[in-house]
Design a protein around this motif. Structure first.
Motif, mmCIF file in Angstrom:
data_model
loop_
_atom_site.group_PDB
_atom_site.id
_atom_site.type_symbol
_atom_site.label_atom_id
_atom_site.label_comp_id
_atom_site.label_asym_id
_atom_site.label_seq_id
_atom_site.Cartn_x
_atom_site.Cartn_y
_atom_site.Cartn_z
ATOM 1 N N GLY A 17 0.815 -1.206 0.000
ATOM 2 C CA GLY A 17 0.000 0.000 0.000
ATOM 3 C C GLY A 17 0.850 1.258 0.000
ATOM 4 O O GLY A 17 0.551 2.233 -0.706
ATOM 5 N N TYR A 18 1.925 1.244 0.787
ATOM 6 C CA TYR A 18 2.835 2.397 0.861
ATOM 7 C C TYR A 18 3.475 2.676 -0.495
ATOM 8 O O TYR A 18 3.488 3.820 -0.974
ATOM 9 N N LEU A 19 4.000 1.644 -1.136
ATOM 10 C CA LEU A 19 4.705 1.816 -2.413
ATOM 11 C C LEU A 19 3.740 2.213 -3.533
ATOM 12 O O LEU A 19 4.056 3.075 -4.356
ATOM 13 N N ILE A 20 2.568 1.594 -3.565
ATOM 14 C CA ILE A 20 1.592 1.905 -4.611
ATOM 15 C C ILE A 20 1.134 3.353 -4.512
ATOM 16 O O ILE A 20 1.019 4.064 -5.526
ATOM 17 N N CYS A 21 0.872 3.818 -3.299
ATOM 18 C CA CYS A 21 0.369 5.176 -3.102
ATOM 19 C C CYS A 21 1.410 6.225 -3.502
ATOM 20 O O CYS A 21 1.068 7.268 -4.047
ATOM 21 N N ARG A 22 2.681 5.940 -3.251
ATOM 22 C CA ARG A 22 3.714 6.950 -3.470
ATOM 23 C C ARG A 22 4.389 6.880 -4.830
ATOM 24 O O ARG A 22 4.942 7.875 -5.296
ATOM 25 N N TYR A 23 4.363 5.735 -5.488
ATOM 26 C CA TYR A 23 5.139 5.593 -6.718
ATOM 27 C C TYR A 23 4.307 5.186 -7.927
ATOM 28 O O TYR A 23 4.863 4.813 -8.950
ATOM 29 N N THR A 24 2.973 5.241 -7.808
ATOM 30 C CA THR A 24 2.106 4.975 -8.958
ATOM 31 C C THR A 24 1.029 6.053 -9.024
ATOM 32 O O THR A 24 0.954 6.927 -8.155
ATOM 33 N N ALA A 25 0.197 5.980 -10.048
ATOM 34 C CA ALA A 25 -0.904 6.940 -10.187
ATOM 35 C C ALA A 25 -2.010 6.709 -9.165
ATOM 36 O O ALA A 25 -2.904 7.552 -9.013
ATOM 37 N N LEU A 26 -1.963 5.588 -8.440
ATOM 38 C CA LEU A 26 -2.973 5.288 -7.412
ATOM 39 C C LEU A 26 -2.595 5.992 -6.112
ATOM 40 O O LEU A 26 -2.156 5.378 -5.141
ATOM 41 N N ASN A 27 -2.781 7.303 -6.091
ATOM 42 C CA ASN A 27 -2.332 8.128 -4.968
ATOM 43 C C ASN A 27 -3.432 8.267 -3.916
ATOM 44 O O ASN A 27 -4.398 7.519 -3.904
ATOM 45 N N ARG A 28 -3.295 9.272 -3.038
ATOM 46 C CA ARG A 28 -4.237 9.427 -1.927
ATOM 47 C C ARG A 28 -5.675 9.634 -2.397
ATOM 48 O O ARG A 28 -6.619 9.256 -1.710
ATOM 49 N N SER A 29 -5.856 10.239 -3.562
ATOM 50 C CA SER A 29 -7.216 10.459 -4.058
ATOM 51 C C SER A 29 -7.942 9.147 -4.316
ATOM 52 O O SER A 29 -9.174 9.086 -4.278
ATOM 53 N N VAL A 30 -7.181 8.075 -4.575
ATOM 54 C CA VAL A 30 -7.761 6.750 -4.774
ATOM 55 C C VAL A 30 -8.008 6.066 -3.436
ATOM 56 O O VAL A 30 -9.047 5.430 -3.219
ATOM 57 N N TRP A 31 -7.076 6.219 -2.497
ATOM 58 C CA TRP A 31 -7.133 5.451 -1.261
ATOM 59 C C TRP A 31 -8.127 6.005 -0.241
ATOM 60 O O TRP A 31 -8.613 5.269 0.612
ATOM 61 N N GLN A 32 -8.459 7.286 -0.317
ATOM 62 C CA GLN A 32 -9.440 7.831 0.628
ATOM 63 C C GLN A 32 -10.822 7.193 0.468
ATOM 64 O O GLN A 32 -11.449 6.816 1.470
ATOM 65 N N PRO A 33 -11.343 7.025 -0.781
ATOM 66 C CA PRO A 33 -12.606 6.282 -0.916
ATOM 67 C C PRO A 33 -12.491 4.819 -0.474
ATOM 68 O O PRO A 33 -13.455 4.241 0.034
ATOM 69 N N VAL A 34 -11.291 4.225 -0.658
ATOM 70 C CA VAL A 34 -11.082 2.845 -0.212
ATOM 71 C C VAL A 34 -11.229 2.753 1.306
ATOM 72 O O VAL A 34 -11.839 1.819 1.835
ATOM 73 N N GLU A 35 -10.677 3.730 2.027
ATOM 74 C CA GLU A 35 -10.806 3.755 3.482
ATOM 75 C C GLU A 35 -12.277 3.796 3.896
ATOM 76 O O GLU A 35 -12.688 3.100 4.839
#
Length: 301
Positions: A17-35
């Motif tokens: 999760g850490y690597l995907i969020c910081r080094y791909t286009a799947l950034n915080r804008s993607v993970w907030q709805p996931v939360e």
């Protein structure tokens, strides 16, 4: 037993999760709805399923349950009291303390279930399932209280609207009434539970900011010491106080040495607190489990 191997899947998902969020286009804008999805739907379904499937034979395990609740209650009291300690209290951020106190007593039940089965087979699995079913509602309420209090929200309102509390209370009620999930629904419910665990850990990794841990060193050390040193020592003492047999002692020691629950991060983030800081504590707790589990099950047992 290789405890590092047991904890590796959880740690690997946090790292992913850490690597995907910081080094791909799947950034915080993607993970907030996931939360939000994990918090409001996936985790509640998982908690309900876990509690309903745990046979609540309270009479047969009354000593173990009493020891587990007492160990948890002492840890809750210690975590709550940190701001009042003479040297520690002056170095705490009160908002971070409200969010992270839960790390001192909430546990990763899925690692606990896997560990108990490996240590003691079906009987060990049954005992820890009963312990989890009884303790989860108490610990979830204890996790919500300091955040509701610090945020000046109505505690009762926060409890009534908290999906994790609703799920655990509903599951415990269904368990006591001997209600079960229909067989035709179990495959879908099981898949939702598996998704919640993976996404919850990856969301914790996506929200991780390890630099924040250096800001709250005293708080970090304090809650992690309670989780990984005080709890196993409490289990050791309480097993003798309650005169538990060898199997129950093993289960209690395992239960009190588990890493913190991944839902700590989700709960803190969704209640408006410092989620990245709590995510860092969950990650460190997962790593520290490699030390606390051998301490409890190798040295103390």
């Amino acid at each position: 037993m290789n405890y590092a191997q047991l904890l590796l899947p959880d740690f690997s998902l946090i790292l992913c999760g850490y690597l995907i969020c910081r080094y791909t286009a799947l950034n915080r804008s993607v993970w907030q709805p996931v939360e939000s999805l994990v918090y409001y739907l996936l985790f509640p379904v998982l908690l309900f399923q876990s509690i309903v499937q745990s046979p609540a034979d309270i009479g047969a395990a009354s000593g173990l349950i009493g020891a587990g609740i007492l160990a948890g209650a002492i840890s809750i009291a210690l975590a709550y009291s940190l701001p009042y300690w003479p040297w520690v209290g002056r170095r705490l951020d009160m908002r971070d303390h409200a969010a992270s106190a839960q790390v001192a007593f909430r546990f990763n039940s899925f690692i606990g279930l896997a560990l108990a089965e490996r240590l003691a087979g079906p009987q060990g699995l049954l005992l820890i399932a009963v312990l989890i079913g009884v303790c989860v509602p108490l610990f979830n309420v204890a996790a919500v209280w300091p955040m509701a209090r610090h945020g000046q929200h109505s505690f009762l309102r926060e409890l009534l609207r908290n999906p994790l509390i609703i799920a655990t209370a509903s599951g415990l009620t269904a368990n006591l009434l001997h209600l079960t999930i229909p067989a035709w629904a179990m495959p879908a419910v099981g898949r939702i539970g598996a998704a919640s665990l993976a996404l919850g850990l990856m969301a914790a990794g996506a929200g991780l900011q390890l630099s924040l841990l250096t800001r709250g060193k005293v708080l970090s050390v304090s809650v992690l010491l309670i989780r990984h040193l005080v709890q196993p020592l409490l289990a050791f003492a309480l097993a003798r106080l309650f005169r538990l047999d060898a199997l129950q002692t093993t289960v209690l020691l395992a239960f009190c040495a588990l890493p913190a629950a991944s839902t700590c991060y989700v709960l803190a983030a969704r209640m408006g607190y410092n989620g990245p800081y709590v995510a860092g504590l969950v990650t460190l707790s997962t790593l520290l489990g490699i030390a606390s589990l051998p301490l409890a099950l190798g040295v103390l047992r």
